[in-house]
Write a protein that holds these residues in place. Structure first.
Motif, short mmCIF file in Angstrom:
data_model
loop_
_atom_site.label_atom_id
_atom_site.label_comp_id
_atom_site.label_asym_id
_atom_site.label_seq_id
_atom_site.Cartn_x
_atom_site.Cartn_y
_atom_site.Cartn_z
N ALA A 170 0.87 -0.79 0.61
CA ALA A 170 -0.34 -0.29 -0.27
C ALA A 170 1.09 1.29 -0.50
O ALA A 170 0.41 2.16 -0.81
N THR A 171 1.54 1.40 1.19
CA THR A 171 2.72 2.12 0.95
C THR A 171 3.42 2.27 -0.86
O THR A 171 3.41 3.83 -0.92
N LEU A 207 -7.00 -2.28 -0.77
CA LEU A 207 -7.44 -1.61 -1.69
C LEU A 207 -7.46 -0.62 -2.10
O LEU A 207 -7.71 -0.62 -3.38
N CYS A 208 -6.70 0.51 -1.80
CA CYS A 208 -5.81 1.07 -2.52
C CYS A 208 -5.46 1.37 -3.89
O CYS A 208 -5.23 2.45 -4.80
N LEU A 221 -8.26 -8.65 -6.23
CA LEU A 221 -8.09 -7.68 -4.66
C LEU A 221 -9.29 -8.27 -4.28
O LEU A 221 -9.48 -8.31 -2.63
N LEU A 222 -10.46 -7.97 -4.76
CA LEU A 222 -12.22 -8.30 -3.82
C LEU A 222 -12.29 -9.19 -3.07
O LEU A 222 -12.55 -9.47 -2.11
N TRP A 259 -15.74 1.30 -2.77
CA TRP A 259 -15.51 2.15 -4.04
C TRP A 259 -14.74 1.29 -5.01
O TRP A 259 -14.98 1.52 -6.24
N CYS A 260 -13.76 0.01 -4.42
CA CYS A 260 -13.29 -0.72 -5.53
C CYS A 260 -14.65 -1.89 -6.27
O CYS A 260 -14.30 -1.91 -6.75
N ARG A 261 -15.89 -1.43 -5.32
CA ARG A 261 -16.85 -2.81 -5.86
C ARG A 261 -17.39 -1.61 -6.98
O ARG A 261 -17.15 -2.76 -7.81
#
Ligand code: BGC
Length: 332
Positions: A170-171, A207-208, A221-222, A259-261
């Motif tokens: 994520a970073t 998720l980002c 990912l989901l 948001w990902c969905r």
């Protein structure tokens, strides 16, 4: 409270949590959260920019620029020492949070976190594109931040949750978003490093990478997050075995999941995440950091609340992600 009312309330809560300097506090309700984290603040400014609160977002970007510029000599010295082969200690790096006046808080152990520096550059660029503007007041600090990240992006640092030191997916996603926003060639190397990480540990912050950064396939990912971090009621945990306040469901992650969905074409699922979040507002319309419908480590809830009181509420970052998801779904 229905979604449009809660979106309106979110704007008020965020404005009330913004200091005159432009900094957003993480939460006004918890002593330990009365600081301004670049990570939280960048998502808050991005949400405010989306809903047209440009003055608020711009005040934050101006503040970010100032706090970095106030450390210009230090940044140049760190870059020079690093180029000559010196190892830079964590405590010498720029911190992840400041007082609202831009001072350092002085708890160095987990203070080295690069994601926020990438995030504010990303949010600034998104804001400038969205509103067709150019923030001259933030340009010098953004240029220095870009140099800092281009030099240090590969360094191990602490994760979004300030708990683990290492090179985190994520970073890297946040840092690459910042460097890409500035057109830096190093963004490609960061993307490569990200894709070389073999199966990053399960963590809601991943998720980002799908939304907003579009670096991975949202569907795969989901599947992973929903199999491992979704609570029976529909909220999202930070990571397996989380013990912070008993390891409840984080509202900001639930909105990020929504948001990902949406990106994956699952609009109903996105609306379900928005509704779940709205249902966890207090009667006054405050959104806390986490819910406790389903705790992963119930015994730790009392330990943390005896130490610090109940979980932070309102948490600006929760309000920001709610606003963002509501705006994406046309409900704000
Ligand atoms: C979270 C950080 C966050 C900070 C302020 C911590 O508990 O782990 O991600 O930046 O709170 O909200």
């Amino acid at each position: 409270m229905d979604v449009p009312a809660l979106a309106g309330r979110s704007v008020s809560v965020i404005l009330a949590g913004q200091s005159e300097s432009g900094a957003y506090v993480a939460s006004p309700a918890l002593e330990e959260y009365r600081y301004s984290w670049l990570r939280d603040g960048a998502f808050v400014a991005d949400a405010m920019s989306r809903v047209g609160k440009t003055a608020s977002a711009e005040a934050f970007f101006g503040w970010c620029s100032e706090v970095v510029l106030a450390r210009a000599e230090r940044v140049e010295e760190l870059i020079a020492r690093h180029r000559s082969g010196e190892v830079i200690a964590d405590g010498e790096h720029l911190p992840c949070r400041f007082t609202t006046e831009g001072e350092e808080v002085g708890v160095p152990w987990s203070d080295f976190q690069l994601d926020g520096y990438g995030l504010w550059l990303w949010a600034l660029d998104a804001h400038e594109r969205r509103h067709g503007t150019r923030l001259d007041g933030a340009a010098a600090g953004a240029a220095l931040t870009e140099r800092y990240l281009a030099e240090f992006w590969a360094e191990p640092c602490f994760d979004w949750w300030e708990e683990r030191r290492g090179v985190h997916a994520a970073t890297l996603g946040c840092v690459q978003a910042g460097l890409a926003a500035r057109g830096r060639p190093e963004a490609a190397a960061v993307r490569e490093a990200l894709h070389e990480l073999v199966e990053p540990p399960l963590d809601g912050s991943l998720l980002c990478l799908a939304e907003p950064f579009d670096l991975v396939d949202p569907t795969a990912l989901l599947d992973r997050i929903e199999a491992g971090l979704l609570s029976p009621g529909g909220g999202v945990h930070r990571r397996p075995a989380d013990t912070y306040y008993g390891g409840g469901e984080w509202l900001l992650l639930t909105c990020l999941l929504g948001w990902c969905r949406l990106r994956a074409g699952r609009e109903d699922g996105a609306r379900a995440a928005l509704r779940w979040t709205a249902e966890h507002a207090t009667p006054e319309g405050d959104l806390p950091e986490q819910a406790r419908d389903h705790l992963l480590a119930p015994g730790w809830y009392e330990t943390w609340s005896a130490r610090w009181g109940p979980p932070a509420s309102p948490l600006m970052w929760s309000h920001a992600m709610f606003l963002t998801l509501a705006a994406e779904l046309g409900e704000a």
